[in-house]
Motif scaffolding. Structure first.
Motif, PDB file in Angstrom:
ATOM      1  N   UNK A 155       0.840  -1.200   0.000  1.00 11.17           N
ATOM      2  CA  UNK A 155       0.000   0.000   0.000  1.00 11.17           C
ATOM      3  C   UNK A 155       0.877   1.252   0.000  1.00 11.17           C
ATOM      4  N   UNK A 156       0.669   2.129  -0.981  1.00 12.13           N
ATOM      5  CA  UNK A 156       1.487   3.331  -1.137  1.00 12.13           C
ATOM      6  C   UNK A 156       0.831   4.580  -0.560  1.00 12.13           C
ATOM      7  N   UNK A 157      -0.070   4.430   0.383  1.00 17.10           N
ATOM      8  CA  UNK A 157      -0.750   5.573   0.973  1.00 17.10           C
ATOM      9  C   UNK A 157       0.152   6.290   1.966  1.00 17.10           C
ATOM     10  N   UNK A 158      -0.227   7.524   2.300  1.00 12.93           N
ATOM     11  CA  UNK A 158       0.447   8.252   3.369  1.00 12.93           C
ATOM     12  C   UNK A 158      -0.264   7.866   4.665  1.00 12.93           C
ATOM     13  N   UNK A 159       0.450   7.192   5.548  1.00 11.55           N
ATOM     14  CA  UNK A 159      -0.130   6.695   6.790  1.00 11.55           C
ATOM     15  C   UNK A 159      -0.088   7.770   7.859  1.00 11.55           C
ATOM     16  N   UNK A 160      -1.133   7.805   8.704  1.00 14.59           N
ATOM     17  CA  UNK A 160      -1.223   8.783   9.784  1.00 14.59           C
ATOM     18  C   UNK A 160      -0.088   8.538  10.784  1.00 14.59           C
ATOM     19  N   UNK A 161       0.176   7.280  11.100  1.00 17.59           N
ATOM     20  CA  UNK A 161       1.303   6.877  11.953  1.00 17.59           C
ATOM     21  C   UNK A 161       2.119   5.846  11.186  1.00 17.59           C
ATOM     22  N   UNK A 162       3.410   5.832  11.411  1.00 21.31           N
ATOM     23  CA  UNK A 162       4.263   4.867  10.715  1.00 21.31           C
ATOM     24  C   UNK A 162       3.844   3.442  11.047  1.00 21.31           C
ATOM     25  N   UNK A 163       3.623   2.611  10.038  1.00 22.69           N
ATOM     26  CA  UNK A 163       3.251   1.219  10.281  1.00 22.69           C
ATOM     27  C   UNK A 163       4.374   0.453  10.974  1.00 22.69           C
ATOM     28  N   UNK A 164       4.007  -0.466  11.834  1.00 21.49           N
ATOM     29  CA  UNK A 164       4.994  -1.302  12.518  1.00 21.49           C
ATOM     30  C   UNK A 164       5.773  -2.110  11.491  1.00 21.49           C
ATOM     31  N   UNK A 165       7.023  -2.374  11.767  1.00 21.92           N
ATOM     32  CA  UNK A 165       7.909  -3.088  10.856  1.00 21.92           C
ATOM     33  C   UNK A 165       7.351  -4.453  10.468  1.00 21.92           C
ATOM     34  N   UNK A 166       6.626  -5.107  11.355  1.00 22.69           N
ATOM     35  CA  UNK A 166       6.080  -6.430  11.064  1.00 22.69           C
ATOM     36  C   UNK A 166       5.090  -6.399   9.906  1.00 22.69           C
ATOM     37  N   UNK A 167       4.509  -5.237   9.605  1.00 23.28           N
ATOM     38  CA  UNK A 167       3.534  -5.122   8.527  1.00 23.28           C
ATOM     39  C   UNK A 167       4.186  -4.809   7.180  1.00 23.28           C
ATOM     40  N   UNK A 168       5.470  -4.498   7.177  1.00 24.68           N
ATOM     41  CA  UNK A 168       6.151  -3.996   5.981  1.00 24.68           C
ATOM     42  C   UNK A 168       6.789  -5.137   5.188  1.00 24.68           C
ATOM     43  N   UNK A 169       6.473  -5.189   3.905  1.00 28.18           N
ATOM     44  CA  UNK A 169       7.040  -6.187   2.994  1.00 28.18           C
ATOM     45  C   UNK A 169       8.546  -5.955   2.878  1.00 28.18           C
ATOM     46  N   UNK A 170       9.307  -7.025   2.951  1.00 24.96           N
ATOM     47  CA  UNK A 170      10.770  -6.920   2.886  1.00 24.96           C
ATOM     48  C   UNK A 170      11.291  -6.776   1.454  1.00 24.96           C
ATOM     49  N   UNK A 171      10.388  -6.795   0.477  1.00 28.89           N
ATOM     50  CA  UNK A 171      10.806  -6.578  -0.913  1.00 28.89           C
ATOM     51  C   UNK A 171      10.485  -5.153  -1.355  1.00 28.89           C
ATOM     52  N   UNK A 172       9.221  -4.734  -1.235  1.00 32.17           N
ATOM     53  CA  UNK A 172       8.843  -3.392  -1.715  1.00 32.17           C
ATOM     54  C   UNK A 172       8.939  -2.322  -0.622  1.00 32.17           C
ATOM     55  N   UNK A 173       9.105  -2.736   0.636  1.00 36.29           N
ATOM     56  CA  UNK A 173       9.252  -1.826   1.782  1.00 36.29           C
ATOM     57  C   UNK A 173       8.022  -0.962   2.025  1.00 36.29           C
TER      58      UNK A 173
END
Length: 142
Positions: free
Chosen positions: A10-28
């Motif tokens: 998801x390329x949206x602007x998040x209100x708070x930074x998403x936790x690292x566990x939610x972040x894909x290790x390929x596209x970041x």
């Protein structure tokens, strides 16, 4: 580096930074259709994994791109999917004045073609070919 298609995270602007566990290790990006690895517990978007597997000449599809384990097995993770979709984002038209904030789950409804965000560009209904913000369309047509 593997090129990821547009259906990665998801390329949206998040209100708070998403936790690292939610972040894909390929596209970041926060993962779309998240898959969890058995070897190291990292998360990847399904489409990112598919792109990685298609790029066999660059990387093999049997080695984890994070921990380099040869026991690279993934499975869909519905809990992470629910959590990512419950994160708050700003409207993609924030820079144009929209103040909407809501869950990833609801941004498509906010941006809907019929009756969506007032700051979204829509095609002029009189056929002039111009793109007008939805809030200005009636005035433009008149």
């Amino acid at each position: 580096m593997v090129t990821v298609n547009n259906s990665g995270g998801f390329e949206y602007q998040f209100v708070s930074s998403p936790a690292d566990i939610f972040v894909c290790k390929i596209c970041h990006l926060p993962s779309r259709d998240p898959h969890l690895t058995v070897c190291c517990g990292h998360v990847f978007c399904k489409s990112c994994l598919d792109c990685m597997k298609e790029a066999k000449s660059i990387v093999t599809n049997t080695i984890c791109p994070v921990c380099r384990s040869e026991d690279f097995v993934t499975f869909p993770n519905k809990q992470i999917d629910r959590e990512v979709k419950s994160l708050y984002v700003y409207c993609t038209n924030k820079g144009r004045g929209c103040e909407w904030q809501g869950e990833v789950n609801y941004i498509d409804n906010h941006l809907a073609k019929d009756g969506g965000c007032e700051y979204e560009d829509v095609a002029c209904t009189s056929g002039c070919g111009e793109m007008i913000q939805r809030q200005d369309l009636t005035k433009h047509v008149d």
